[in-house]
Structures are given as structure tokens and as C-alpha cells.
Design an enzyme around this catalytic site. Structure first.
Site, PDB file in Angstrom:
ATOM      1  N   TRP A 129     103.216  71.743 115.863  1.00 50.74           N
ATOM      2  CA  TRP A 129     104.206  70.181 115.511  1.00 50.74           C
ATOM      3  C   TRP A 129     105.737  69.503 116.259  1.00 50.74           C
ATOM      4  O   TRP A 129     106.095  68.888 116.347  1.00 50.74           O
ATOM      5  CB  TRP A 129     104.134  69.581 114.150  1.00 50.74           C
ATOM      6  CG  TRP A 129     104.461  67.697 113.709  1.00 50.74           C
ATOM      7  CD1 TRP A 129     104.003  66.776 114.132  1.00 50.74           C
ATOM      8  CD2 TRP A 129     106.093  67.451 113.450  1.00 50.74           C
ATOM      9  NE1 TRP A 129     104.719  65.527 113.589  1.00 50.74           N
ATOM     10  CE2 TRP A 129     106.288  66.282 113.469  1.00 50.74           C
ATOM     11  CE3 TRP A 129     106.794  68.169 113.835  1.00 50.74           C
ATOM     12  CZ2 TRP A 129     107.159  65.688 113.348  1.00 50.74           C
ATOM     13  CZ3 TRP A 129     108.706  67.423 113.245  1.00 50.74           C
ATOM     14  CH2 TRP A 129     108.930  65.930 113.229  1.00 50.74           C
ATOM     15  N   HIS A 130     106.498  70.974 115.799  1.00 50.31           N
ATOM     16  CA  HIS A 130     107.487  70.788 116.745  1.00 50.31           C
ATOM     17  C   HIS A 130     107.591  70.983 117.937  1.00 50.31           C
ATOM     18  O   HIS A 130     109.216  70.893 118.748  1.00 50.31           O
ATOM     19  CB  HIS A 130     108.688  72.063 115.719  1.00 50.31           C
ATOM     20  CG  HIS A 130     109.075  71.675 114.056  1.00 50.31           C
ATOM     21  ND1 HIS A 130     108.206  71.568 113.180  1.00 50.31           N
ATOM     22  CD2 HIS A 130     110.421  71.399 113.664  1.00 50.31           C
ATOM     23  CE1 HIS A 130     108.890  71.060 111.989  1.00 50.31           C
ATOM     24  NE2 HIS A 130     110.258  71.297 112.485  1.00 50.31           N
ATOM     25  N   GLY A 131     106.619  71.680 118.669  1.00 55.11           N
ATOM     26  CA  GLY A 131     106.786  71.415 120.046  1.00 55.11           C
ATOM     27  C   GLY A 131     105.840  71.981 120.542  1.00 55.11           C
ATOM     28  O   GLY A 131     105.395  73.403 119.546  1.00 55.11           O
TER      29      GLY A 131
END
Length: 470
Positions: free
Chosen positions: A320-322
Site C-alpha cells: 500500500w505504501h508503494g
């Protein structure tokens, strides 16, 4: 448009407040929707259509889910699945399509051309909000919103649109329908916004410059102490950057009559990894807990199922963060550690001296930021080796002494501000000082923070926002 910009502070926000408070009550949602769409279109003139499409899809899906949920047919579940597929499909295409292409090319030796599409700002945040709305309608936790413009306002509400906190529909359902102006709440919002602005501009930006300077050095020439100083600087930058922005969002919400959930609760004072993630980005953690971890079975089905669920959740959290393997590795790293704590290490840890618990937590978190910040695995590995003295690097050098001497006061301020010390001091002064004197000190303090933040923005161009990329 970022909150910590002169354009926002002195043009957009005053105009938005004037428009909002000068219009009739029945028009406030419409005005706030128009303001929010303009805010997003300022930076994303094309992708605003994507956000409107997402809100429209979930508006009709919500009505359909509710209609057939009452009749207890499979259509409601099919509608929920359809809603989730649309939302996840949009998020996956724009955020992960090129990542998939790169990995397919690397694995199969193919030459598929990437899409090279810019990432829509805030898509990870508003997509999670729309998904939670559909799921909660299906679960019967909320009633579907009958007014499409009101649901569009929920999705596009500018204070929390681009970087959270992730606000669930049930949290502000009543406030979307009816808000009353309260001077005390507005004043609290102004204070919270200024605190967040100070965190972002005066601490995150300035200490971020230290990390940027260290990061630009030849990594093979860093001393162990300089490497530790650099990753400490980054840990403060990302905390004050994101928590400051969350405070500004919550403050803006209060100004317009909304109460958004708290997103950070002094995570660096934690004594375990489990506690840290109950204090860091709390709205994201609770989202994954309620919509992924619990539906998978949580910790109710035995040890190995619990570990599996943790790894799934934390793998997704990292992704989700990257769209990069270092984020997945970062997520799994914390998933494994939380699993180890659940298996008994947490009980052992709780019996150790508090100082040991703090050192344990901070060491783990700081190394975790190494995994997070270095997308180049080789660079991250070299940096990690230097941290723990595995490479033949000096313990310290003149460069470290220079960085420490020129940034010592800033680091001390960051340490103090990352704990509840200042908050407790303010509460104590409020109790022992006369009301007029306490208020005068408070107003003066906030005025100084606002003045210094404005002066920084006028004279400096280093004003990144790390979470825009997520």
C-alpha cells in the site's frame, strides 16, 4: 496544493472559510464540495474525474447493496464484490501496473512497455474510504447515503483527501447531514492546524534537509555515527511530516464542523513493535484490522493461521505504501516481528527494564526505516552494514561532528516534541496559572509558531511532503 504553502495559507483557506460561512446552511455541503473539488483539481485537473467516478460507483453500489441486503439475496454480496473489484482495479492499475510490467520483464526477459502514468494524488486514501463505505453498508453498520452530492463530499472532503487520516463514513455520517458552528471547536481547529504546521515546516522540513544532505554523500564513505544520525533524522522527518499533516487535516476538519479521528499518538515512546503500530498511522492500522485481518480470521484460529494472517496484512500494508519490493519487505519485516511478539516475546519483553524495551523498539524501527527509504536494495544493504559496524567504516568522523554540532538543538527539539512532555507542560500551566495569563501565553505561542512557519516558507523552497507518493 499542500497545506504548508503560502498559496493555501493566505489565499485558498481564507477564501474557502469566507465562502463556507457566508452561505446559507442548506448550501454549505455544496459549497464545501465545490471548494474540495477545486482543491484537488489544482494539482490533478484530469484525475479529478477518476475520483468523481469512484464516488459515483460507490453511491450506486451502496444503494444496490442495501436494497438486496434487506431481501437477503446473493445480489447484495455480488454488488459488494463488484464495488471492491472496481475500486481495487482502479487503485491497482494506476499504482501497480508499471510495477507488474517491470517484474514481468525482469522475470521473463520480455520488453513490455510501461504505462508511465503519474500516480493520482491521494488515491490510496480515498479508495480505502470508498471501500469501507460499501463494506459497512453491506454489514449494516451504516445506512446508504441517498444524496449523491453528500457522498461525493465525503470522498472529496479536502482536509483529509490527499493524505488522510482515513476517515470512515460512519465517523462523520451525522456531521455530513448536520453541523453547527461552535466557536470553541473552531478555535481548537485553528490551534491544531498551527501545531501541525509547525511540526511540518519547522521540524520535518529542517531535519529533512539534514537527512537529504547525508543521503547525498558517498554511502561508502559514511561513518557509523553519520549513518545513525541520518536515519534518526529521516525517522523524525517522516513522523513530523505525516503527523503534522494529519494534525492540520484534523484542525481544518474542526474549522468546518467535522471531527476526524486521531492518527498518531506519540509512537516513538512505545516499548514494543505491537504498541508502536497501535500508535502510528492509527486509521490505516484499524482499517486493515477491521477489513482484512478480522475477516481472515484474526488470531482466533490457531498460531499458524494467525501468523499467516499477519504476513498477509503486513505484506499488503507494505505494498500500500508503494509499488516497490522494499516496501513489501518493510511490511513483512514488521509482520514477522509482531508475530514473534505474539508468540511470547511480548511477555518476556514486558518483564525487562523500560529502557531496554525502548532501545529494542527504536533499534527495530530505525532499521525498518532503512528498508523503507532505500528502494535500491544494494544501497540499503550497504547502509545497514554501516549502521551495525559490519563494514570497515570508522565509528565517527569530522563530518559527523559537524552535522551533530550544527543540528544538535534541532534534534533535541525533535526528541522533546515526539513525546508528550510539551503537552503535559501546557496542561499543568493551564491548571496553575490564571485563565487570562494561560490564554495569553497560548495565543502568543501559536502566533510565534505561525510567524516562524510563514517566514520559513517565504525564505526556503525545501517543502516536500513524503506521503504524496502513497
Amino acid at each position: 496544493m499542500v497545506f504548508s504553502s503560502l498559496t493555501f495559507l493566505f489565499f485558498f483557506l481564507p477564501l474557502a472559510l469566507i465562502l463556507y460561512f457566508s452561505c446559507p446552511k442548506k448550501m454549505k455541503n455544496l459549497v464545501l464540495l465545490a471548494v474540495s473539488l477545486f482543491f484537488y483539481a489544482w494539482g490533478e485537473p484530469i484525475y479529478i474525474l477518476l475520483m468523481i467516478f469512484s464516488a459515483t460507483v460507490d453511491y450506486f453500489h451502496g444503494l444496490l447493496i442495501h436494497k438486496y441486503r434487506i431481501r437477503r439475496t446473493g445480489i447484495a454480496k455480488a454488488a459488494l464484490v463488484s464495488s471492491l473489484l472496481v475500486n481495487i482495479g482502479i487503485l491497482s492499475f494506476f499504482k501497480y501496473a508499471d510495477f507488474l510490467v517491470e517484474n514481468v520483464n525482469a522475470f521473463f526477459g520480455s520488453a513490455i512497455q510501461p504505462f508511465d502514468l503519474p500516480l493520482p494524488i491521494g488515491i490510496s486514501f480515498y479508495t480505502f474510504q470508498t471501500m469501507s463505505y460499501s463494506i459497512d453498508v453491506y454489514r449494516g453498520k451504516v445506512q446508504p447515503q441517498r444524496n449523491s452530492l453528500t457522498l461525493a463530499l465525503y470522498v472529496s472532503l479536502f482536509p483529509q483527501l490527499i493524505a488522510g487520516p482515513i476517515v470512515r463514513y460512519e465517523t462523520i455520517e451525522k456531521e455530513l447531514a448536520n453541523r453547527t458552528f461552535q466557536l470553541a471547536q473552531f478555535a481548537d481547529g485553528v490551534k491544531l492546524f498551527i501545531i501541525g504546521l509547525g511540526k511540518k515546516v519547522l521540524i520535518a522540513n529542517t531535519i529533512g534537509e539534514l537527512w537529504f544532505t547525508i543521503q547525498q554523500q558517498d554511502i561508502d564513505q559514511l561513518s557509523t555515527s553519520t549513518a545513525w544520525l541520518g536515519i534518526v533524522a529521516f525517522s523524525f522527518q517522516i513522523f513530523f511530516d505525516f503527523s503534522g499533516y494529519s494534525d492540520m487535516a484534523r484542525g481544518l476538519g474542526k474549522m468546518f464542523g467535522f471531527n476526524f479521528p486521531e492518527n498518531f499518538n506519540y509512537p516513538y515512546i512505545s516499548k514494543s513493535v505491537t504498541e508502536f503500530w497501535r500508535r502510528w498511522h492509527m486509521t490505516l492500522g484499524s482499517w486493515f484490522r477491521d477489513y482484512v485481518y478480522f475477516p481472515l480470521g484474526g488470531s482466533r484460529k490457531g498460531t499458524w493461521t494467525t501468523i499467516r494472517n499477519l504476513l498477509i496484512v503486513w505484506g499488503i500494508t507494505g505494498l500500500w505504501h508503494g509499488a516497490s519490493w522494499n516496501f513489501v519487505l518493510w511490511g513483512l519485516y514488521f509482520g514477522i516481528l509482531i508475530g514473534i511478539e505474539k508468540l511470547g516475546w511480548l511477555n518476556v519483553l514486558s518483564k525487562l527494564p523500560a529502557i531496554f524495551q525502548h532501545v529494542y523498539l527504536l533499534t527495530i524501527v530505525l532499521f525498518g526505516w532503512v528498508l523503507f527509504v532505500f528502494e535500491d536494495h544494494e544501497q540499503g544493504l550497504v547502509f545497514g552494514k554501516i549502521l551495525f559496524g559490519i563494514d570497515d567504516q570508522p565509528l565517527y568522523d569530522t563530518q559527523f561532528l559537524y552535522f551533530l554540532s550544527t543540528n544538535g538543538l534541532l534534534l533535541l527539539l525533535a526528541v522533546i516534541a515526539s513525546t508528550p512532555v510539551l503537552k503535559r507542560m501546557n496542561e499543568r500551566l493551564s491548571r496553575i496559572l490564571p485563565a487570562y495569563l494561560s490564554s495569553s501565553i497560548s495565543i502568543s505561542s501559536f502566533g510565534i509558531i505561525l510567524f516562524l512557519s510563514t517566514a520559513y516558507l517565504v525564505n526556503d523552497s525545501y517543502n516536500p511532503f513524503l506521503y504524496f507518493r502513497f
